[in-house]
Motif scaffolding. Structure first.
Motif, PDB file in Angstrom:
ATOM      1  N   MET A  10      24.129   3.599  21.215  1.00 53.13           N
ATOM      2  CA  MET A  10      24.195   4.838  21.995  1.00 53.13           C
ATOM      3  C   MET A  10      25.292   5.758  21.464  1.00 53.13           C
ATOM      4  SD  MET A  10      23.498   3.278  25.791  1.00 53.13           S
ATOM      5  CE  MET A  10      23.835   4.797  26.665  1.00 53.13           C
ATOM      6  N   THR A  11      26.433   5.201  21.106  1.00 47.78           N
ATOM      7  CA  THR A  11      27.534   5.995  20.561  1.00 47.78           C
ATOM      8  C   THR A  11      27.137   6.641  19.241  1.00 47.78           C
ATOM      9  OG1 THR A  11      29.132   4.550  21.646  1.00 47.78           O
ATOM     10  CG2 THR A  11      29.949   5.912  19.834  1.00 47.78           C
ATOM     11  N   ARG A  12      26.446   5.884  18.403  1.00 40.84           N
ATOM     12  CA  ARG A  12      25.978   6.444  17.128  1.00 40.84           C
ATOM     13  C   ARG A  12      24.963   7.555  17.355  1.00 40.84           C
ATOM     14  NH1 ARG A  12      25.518   0.636  14.161  1.00 40.84           N
ATOM     15  NH2 ARG A  12      27.722   0.451  13.647  1.00 40.84           N
ATOM     16  N   ALA A  13      24.095   7.379  18.350  1.00 36.86           N
ATOM     17  CA  ALA A  13      23.109   8.417  18.661  1.00 36.86           C
ATOM     18  C   ALA A  13      23.812   9.691  19.121  1.00 36.86           C
ATOM     19  CB  ALA A  13      22.132   7.924  19.728  1.00 36.86           C
ATOM     20  N   ILE A  14      24.852   9.544  19.934  1.00 36.16           N
ATOM     21  CA  ILE A  14      25.615  10.710  20.388  1.00 36.16           C
ATOM     22  C   ILE A  14      26.257  11.412  19.198  1.00 36.16           C
ATOM     23  CG2 ILE A  14      27.657  11.456  21.678  1.00 36.16           C
ATOM     24  CD1 ILE A  14      26.945   9.180  23.698  1.00 36.16           C
ATOM     25  N   ARG A  15      26.844  10.643  18.297  1.00 35.60           N
ATOM     26  CA  ARG A  15      27.478  11.222  17.104  1.00 35.60           C
ATOM     27  C   ARG A  15      26.450  11.953  16.242  1.00 35.60           C
ATOM     28  NH1 ARG A  15      30.098   7.015  13.341  1.00 35.60           N
ATOM     29  NH2 ARG A  15      27.909   6.633  12.945  1.00 35.60           N
ATOM     30  N   GLU A  16      25.302  11.309  16.022  1.00 34.87           N
ATOM     31  CA  GLU A  16      24.244  11.924  15.212  1.00 34.87           C
ATOM     32  C   GLU A  16      23.748  13.225  15.857  1.00 34.87           C
ATOM     33  OE1 GLU A  16      19.663  10.924  13.992  1.00 34.87           O
ATOM     34  OE2 GLU A  16      21.086   9.254  14.043  1.00 34.87           O
ATOM     35  N   GLN A  70      23.982  17.077  14.377  1.00 38.07           N
ATOM     36  CA  GLN A  70      22.781  17.880  14.168  1.00 38.07           C
ATOM     37  C   GLN A  70      22.799  19.179  14.963  1.00 38.07           C
ATOM     38  OE1 GLN A  70      19.469  15.353  15.162  1.00 38.07           O
ATOM     39  NE2 GLN A  70      19.749  14.046  13.378  1.00 38.07           N
ATOM     40  N   THR A  71      23.383  19.152  16.157  1.00 39.84           N
ATOM     41  CA  THR A  71      23.265  20.296  17.056  1.00 39.84           C
ATOM     42  C   THR A  71      24.575  21.003  17.364  1.00 39.84           C
ATOM     43  OG1 THR A  71      23.598  18.983  19.063  1.00 39.84           O
ATOM     44  CG2 THR A  71      21.327  19.168  18.230  1.00 39.84           C
ATOM     45  N   GLY A  72      25.681  20.331  17.126  1.00 38.07           N
ATOM     46  CA  GLY A  72      26.972  20.886  17.514  1.00 38.07           C
ATOM     47  C   GLY A  72      27.319  20.626  18.970  1.00 38.07           C
ATOM     48  N   ASN A  73      26.415  19.968  19.679  1.00 36.42           N
ATOM     49  CA  ASN A  73      26.646  19.623  21.086  1.00 36.42           C
ATOM     50  C   ASN A  73      26.856  18.124  21.203  1.00 36.42           C
ATOM     51  OD1 ASN A  73      26.141  22.274  21.971  1.00 36.42           O
ATOM     52  ND2 ASN A  73      23.954  21.893  21.883  1.00 36.42           N
ATOM     53  N   ALA A  84      16.947  11.724  25.634  1.00 42.02           N
ATOM     54  CA  ALA A  84      17.710  12.155  26.803  1.00 42.02           C
ATOM     55  C   ALA A  84      18.607  13.343  26.462  1.00 42.02           C
ATOM     56  CB  ALA A  84      18.543  10.995  27.350  1.00 42.02           C
ATOM     57  N   MET A  85      19.267  13.275  25.314  1.00 42.22           N
ATOM     58  CA  MET A  85      20.152  14.373  24.926  1.00 42.22           C
ATOM     59  C   MET A  85      19.351  15.629  24.574  1.00 42.22           C
ATOM     60  SD  MET A  85      23.249  12.433  22.942  1.00 42.22           S
ATOM     61  CE  MET A  85      22.185  11.387  21.942  1.00 42.22           C
ATOM     62  N   MET A  86      18.200  15.456  23.930  1.00 38.00           N
ATOM     63  CA  MET A  86      17.357  16.610  23.615  1.00 38.00           C
ATOM     64  C   MET A  86      16.836  17.269  24.884  1.00 38.00           C
ATOM     65  SD  MET A  86      15.255  15.659  20.149  1.00 38.00           S
ATOM     66  CE  MET A  86      14.775  13.996  20.544  1.00 38.00           C
ATOM     67  N   ALA A  87      16.691  16.471  25.943  1.00 31.20           N
ATOM     68  CA  ALA A  87      16.213  17.002  27.222  1.00 31.20           C
ATOM     69  C   ALA A  87      17.335  17.634  28.043  1.00 31.20           C
ATOM     70  CB  ALA A  87      15.538  15.888  28.021  1.00 31.20           C
ATOM     71  N   GLY A  88      18.576  17.556  27.529  1.00 24.61           N
ATOM     72  CA  GLY A  88      19.675  18.240  28.198  1.00 24.61           C
ATOM     73  C   GLY A  88      20.722  17.356  28.832  1.00 24.61           C
ATOM     74  N   ALA A  89      20.664  16.043  28.607  1.00 23.22           N
ATOM     75  CA  ALA A  89      21.668  15.147  29.183  1.00 23.22           C
ATOM     76  C   ALA A  89      23.047  15.461  28.605  1.00 23.22           C
ATOM     77  CB  ALA A  89      21.317  13.693  28.906  1.00 23.22           C
TER      78      ALA A  89
END
Length: 80
Positions: free
Chosen positions: A50-56, A60-63, A23-28
């Protein structure tokens, strides 16, 4: 853009992590656990994954991104 993952239907925490990243890679900008109409909605383990995924993703991306779990928008609300 907000993406609702429907985590209760994803069956495993690994699937929740993958869906969060996709979802985040798709622009969420914001990911949400569920609509509230599934049999299983937000749970603590799902929120943590989900929180860990957001942190990771942010590392990785700075976003970064946001999360909504159980109607809560921040960790302070969740603690109350």
């Amino acid at each position: 853009m907000k993406v609702i993952l429907g985590t209760g239907d994803l069956l495993t925490l690994r699937n929740v992590a993958r869906a969060s990243m996709v979802a985040m890679m798709a622009g969420a900008d914001f990911i949400k656990t569920s609509t509230g109409k599934e049999a299983v909605n937000a749970t603590l383990p799902v929120g943590l994954v989900m929180t860990r995924a957001i942190r990771e993703y942010a590392q990785q991306t700075g976003n970064g991104g946001g999360i909504q779990a159980g109607g809560r928008h921040s960790h302070r609300e969740a603690i109350r």
